[in-house]
Motif scaffolding. Structure first.
Motif, short mmCIF file in Angstrom:
data_model
loop_
_atom_site.label_atom_id
_atom_site.label_comp_id
_atom_site.label_asym_id
_atom_site.label_seq_id
_atom_site.Cartn_x
_atom_site.Cartn_y
_atom_site.Cartn_z
N GLY A 70 0.82 -1.21 0.00
CA GLY A 70 0.00 0.00 0.00
C GLY A 70 0.83 1.24 0.00
N GLY A 71 0.22 2.21 0.70
CA GLY A 71 -0.95 2.20 1.55
C GLY A 71 -1.00 1.06 2.57
N GLU A 72 -2.20 0.85 3.06
CA GLU A 72 -2.46 -0.23 4.00
C GLU A 72 -3.59 -1.10 3.45
N PRO A 73 -3.24 -2.28 2.92
CA PRO A 73 -4.26 -3.13 2.29
C PRO A 73 -5.40 -3.53 3.21
N LEU A 74 -5.12 -3.74 4.50
CA LEU A 74 -6.15 -4.24 5.40
C LEU A 74 -7.18 -3.19 5.78
N ASP A 96 1.97 -6.89 2.91
CA ASP A 96 2.65 -5.84 3.65
C ASP A 96 1.62 -5.08 4.47
N THR A 97 1.88 -4.91 5.77
CA THR A 97 0.91 -4.27 6.63
C THR A 97 1.60 -3.45 7.71
N ASN A 98 0.88 -2.45 8.23
CA ASN A 98 1.42 -1.68 9.35
C ASN A 98 0.96 -2.23 10.70
N GLY A 99 0.18 -3.30 10.68
CA GLY A 99 -0.20 -3.96 11.91
C GLY A 99 -1.34 -3.32 12.69
N ASP A 120 5.60 -3.57 9.04
CA ASP A 120 6.43 -2.41 9.35
C ASP A 120 6.26 -2.05 10.82
N VAL A 121 7.33 -2.15 11.58
CA VAL A 121 7.32 -1.60 12.94
C VAL A 121 8.06 -0.27 12.86
N LYS A 122 7.34 0.79 13.04
CA LYS A 122 7.81 2.11 12.63
C LYS A 122 8.90 2.68 13.53
N ASN A 123 8.83 2.37 14.83
CA ASN A 123 9.81 2.95 15.75
C ASN A 123 9.60 2.32 17.13
N ALA A 124 10.38 2.78 18.09
CA ALA A 124 10.17 2.39 19.48
C ALA A 124 8.78 2.82 19.92
N PRO A 125 8.14 2.08 20.81
CA PRO A 125 6.81 2.47 21.28
C PRO A 125 6.74 3.90 21.78
N SER A 126 7.78 4.37 22.43
CA SER A 126 7.76 5.73 22.98
C SER A 126 7.72 6.81 21.91
#
Length: 228
Positions: A70-74, A96-99, A120-126
């Motif tokens: 995508g984008g985000e298919p889901l 491919d998904t951003n979860g 895709d895990v974009k960054n640290a949770p913080s």
């Protein structure tokens, strides 16, 4: 299923397979480094569904897989049905998904609609809300998707596009601790596609990325670099 772009041949998007890539429009995130800004940020023209399916039928036996990205298919309610349709054509499927949609992800896996998931895990949770352009983001769904994939219900990878203005060693170590035990984790070099949501972002050079990967490897020994 709305599809706004087609890459007819890729040797890179699906590990180990000759594939094509389909681009779904729209996304619930606004990552400033997104290289498909025009696809995710506004209305997008869509390919003719009949012509797309005709292409896919004709390429059976030549292509081995289809990547849905995508984008985000889901975001689309019929994404799982579309993936099942691709499987029925004889294709291996990669999502491919951003979860952000763990229920849809779980449904796709449990229905046998996907062979490989790249999250895709974009960054640290913080720093997640800042990184995806959604301050105050509820990380609950993202955490649920991460936890689900860590049980290895399907072949999968996690990946992070590394941007100098958003990622540093401390954040990447925090992220690595979050996904500790992942089978595959990739640090991807940021490249300015010229179609970004925010200008002025920069990437790390290869030597810097290797130093960051070495630090992450103390937590995730299998970390790899991509697109360096």
């Amino acid at each position: 299923m709305r599809i706004s772009g087609l890459q007819k041949l890729t040797l890179l998007d699906y590990p180990g397979k000759l594939a094509c890539t389909l681009f779904a429009p729209g996304c619930n995130f606004r990552c400033p480094f997104c290289h498909n800004a025009s696809l995710v940020a506004g209305p997008a023209d869509c390919l003719d569904g009949a012509a797309l399916r005709d292409f896919l039928r004709r390429r059976r036996g030549v292509l081995q897989g289809v990547c849905l990205t995508g984008g985000e298919p889901l975001l689309q309610p019929d994404a799982v049905d579309f993936l099942l349709e691709l499987r029925a054509m004889g294709y291996a499927t990669k999502l491919d998904t951003n979860g952000a949609f763990p229920e849809a992800l779980r449904r796709a896996v449990e229905a046998g609609a996907v062979d490989y998931v790249a999250m895709d895990v974009k960054n640290a949770p913080s720093a997640y809300g800042e990184t995806v352009g959604r301050p105050g983001l509820d990380l609950g769904p993202i955490r649920e998707s991460v936890a689900y994939l860590l049980t290895a219900p399907v072949d999968y990878e996690f990946r992070t596009t590394v941007v100098r203005e958003l990622h540093d060693e401390a954040r990447l170590l925090e992220l690595a601790g979050w996904i500790r035990g992942a089978e595959r984790y990739f640090l991807q070099a940021f490249r300015d596609s010229g179609d970004l949501l925010a200008p002025g972002l920069t990437g790390y050079d290869e030597a810097e990325l290797r130093r960051l990967a070495a630090a992450v490897a103390t937590v995730l020994p299998g970390v790899q670099l991509r697109e360096v």
